[in-house]
Design an enzyme around this catalytic site. Structure first.
Site, short mmCIF file in Angstrom:
data_model
loop_
_atom_site.label_atom_id
_atom_site.label_comp_id
_atom_site.label_asym_id
_atom_site.label_seq_id
_atom_site.Cartn_x
_atom_site.Cartn_y
_atom_site.Cartn_z
N CYS A 80 2.03 8.15 7.12
CA CYS A 80 1.48 6.91 6.59
C CYS A 80 2.38 6.34 5.49
O CYS A 80 2.69 5.16 5.49
CB CYS A 80 0.07 7.15 6.06
N CYS A 162 -8.65 9.58 5.68
CA CYS A 162 -7.86 9.11 4.53
C CYS A 162 -8.46 9.70 3.26
O CYS A 162 -9.66 9.57 3.00
CB CYS A 162 -7.87 7.59 4.48
N GLN A 305 -10.84 -4.87 -8.85
CA GLN A 305 -9.99 -3.68 -8.94
C GLN A 305 -10.43 -2.64 -7.91
O GLN A 305 -11.62 -2.37 -7.77
CB GLN A 305 -10.06 -3.08 -10.34
N CYS A 428 -0.02 -5.29 -13.20
CA CYS A 428 -0.04 -4.28 -12.15
C CYS A 428 1.36 -4.04 -11.58
O CYS A 428 1.52 -3.27 -10.64
CB CYS A 428 -1.01 -4.68 -11.02
#
Length: 472
Positions: A80, A162, A305, A428
């Site tokens: 991934c 995941c 977020q 960010c």
């Protein structure tokens, strides 16, 4: 070195976010590769040759770094590519991010208080939003629903486990994948612009555990004949057997509670999650999340977020950096759904938020009213244009821009014309932050203190909160 050459060497350092610098014995040029951990011995294929450096593609890790003390928790690690730091202990991950941010800021700022990095309260299963894509795992292969393989624009992994997503997501994904596999429904092909299935969007609140599921499809098998009409919607509903899918989803044994199941039509040629029209199949098109004692209504495409528990840490630090706000006016620029504005509102005279996405502005107004905050005002529009139209002058400005940072003209207007006493910059992307700090310093702002917050454990991402003060 030549293009296509295979070389081996040790990674000496990694710049933000994942730019590994490899030195090859006997070669003068350094090699830049994506991913990698300092101390690893790797095999690399050279893809580009420049005057001062080369670029390469990581083929294999020959020797682990001494700092790699953990076994990958995710079964898709390496394939991934999303959580590339799983082999590092969490303390080592924090140290790497802290050093990367400080290195970037030290290059543009001479003196400031660096307060290190704050950990995320949760390191696994923290994501409150996941966007999965439909496709195939290889050309002509069976239907896949999941995430893109590392370095691939086309191939997908059906990720049923995941580790940074909530476990409810895995059950929902598996249910949807099985439903459309049994039906033999086609997925959207990027080059031919044909097929129906596009994306599966899942959101789950970390605190309230409420879940929203949104299936994104084209309105017909071919986008050449696409066009949203009530008749086409009805035909598509029957073709996809959505009533059966709803029944299956509601029958799952989930930790959370499904608040809404939606169907979004997207006839864009681009492979993006876009909303042309959304229909509520079950329940409602929103859910609630809680942060620092406030409630926020979140819709499928609202910005929020992705780590609710980490967001509380981030916003608590932001509030501390703002400090005493009694009788003060605060501008929250790039305010999104107004999260920061509402967290600051109880201790301010007035907070004015500016956001270009109208849906987010409407959500911010509704959330403020729901929380009983009547000293908040939210304006829809471009920061660059709107800021001149606001009569009030701010004592503080909060900048929380997208990844690319503040638009240069907007930043210049804030620094040159508005000249608030203090600026809180929430970033960010540290590289964008470092670039913008150069401009702010040119107009008399001084960086006083910085704190990083790890919002994205196991990945290379990091948030940074900065306090700047006008000194001249």
């Amino acid at each position: 070195m030549k293009k296509g050459q295979i070389v081996e060497g040790y990674i000496e350092s990694v710049d933000f976010p994942n730019k590994a610098i490899l030195w090859v014995e006997g070669e003068e040029k350094k090699v830049i590769v994506k991913d990698g951990i300092s101390g690893q011995k790797v095999r690399v294929s050279i893809t580009k040759v420049r005057k001062e450096k080369c670029e390469g593609r990581l083929l294999e890790v020959l020797e682990k770094a001494d700092t790699e003390t953990e076994n990958p928790k995710c079964p898709y690690f390496g394939e991934c590519g999303g959580c590339s730091l799983q082999t590092l202990s969490y303390s080592a991950q924090l140290e790497r991010k802290k050093e990367q941010v400080k290195k970037l800021l030290d290059e543009v700022c001479s003196s400031y208080l660096f307060e290190g990095i704050q950990a995320s309260p949760v390191q696994w299963g923290y994501r409150n939003k996941m966007e999965f894509s439909f496709g195939d795992e290889y050309k002509g292969g069976p239907l896949a629903l999941g995430l893109h393989k590392k370095g691939s624009f086309y191939d997908l992994l059906t990720v049923r486990d995941c580790q940074i997503a909530d476990q409810d997501y895995n059950q929902i994904l598996d249910c949807v994948w099985k439903h459309f596999t049994e039906l033999g429904t086609t997925y959207y092909k990027k080059m031919q612009h044909t097929g129906i299935l596009r994306h599966l969007l899942i959101r789950k609140a970390g605190k309230t555990k409420e879940i929203l599921i949104d299936l994104v499809t084209a309105s017909s098998d071919s986008l050449k004949t696409a066009g949203i009409t009530e008749e086409k919607e009805r035909q598509l509903y029957e073709q996809l057997k959505l009533s059966k899918l709803i029944e299956q989803l509601l029958g799952l044994s989930l930790e959370g509670e499904i608040r809404g199941i939606l169907h979004t039509l997207n006839d864009s040629l681009a492979d993006v999650v876009r909303n042309d029209k959304t229909t509520i199949l079950y329940g409602q098109d929103f859910f609630y999340e809680e942060l620092l004692g406030l409630k926020f209504q979140i819709r499928p495409f609202s910005f929020f977020q992705t780590n609710s528990f980490g967001a509380e840490v981030l916003y608590r630090i932001t509030r501390e950096y703002v400090g005493d706000t009694k009788d003060k006016v605060i501008f929250d620029l790039y305010s999104g759904t107004g999260t920061i504005a509402q967290i600051l509102a109880p201790v301010a005279k007035k907070v004015i938020g500016v956001e270009i996405v109208e849906e987010a502005v409407q959500a911010a107004r509704e959330n403020a009213a729901f929380n009983g905050l009547f000293n908040c005002e939210f304006i829809a529009g471009d920061v660059l244009k709107i800021i001149d139209e606001i009569e009030e002058r701010p004592d503080f400005i909060v900048l929380d821009p997208p990844r690319d940072g503040v638009h240069p003209k907007a930043l210049e207007k804030v620094a040159r014309d508005i000249r608030a006493e203090k600026i809180i910059y929430v970033s960010c992307k540290p590289t964008s932050l470092a670039r913008d700090l150069v401009i702010l310093q040119q107009y008399g702002y001084q960086l006083r203190k910085v704190c990083c917050v790890d919002m994205f454990p196991q990945t290379s991402g990091v948030e940074t909160v900065c306090l700047l003060k006008l000194i001249k």
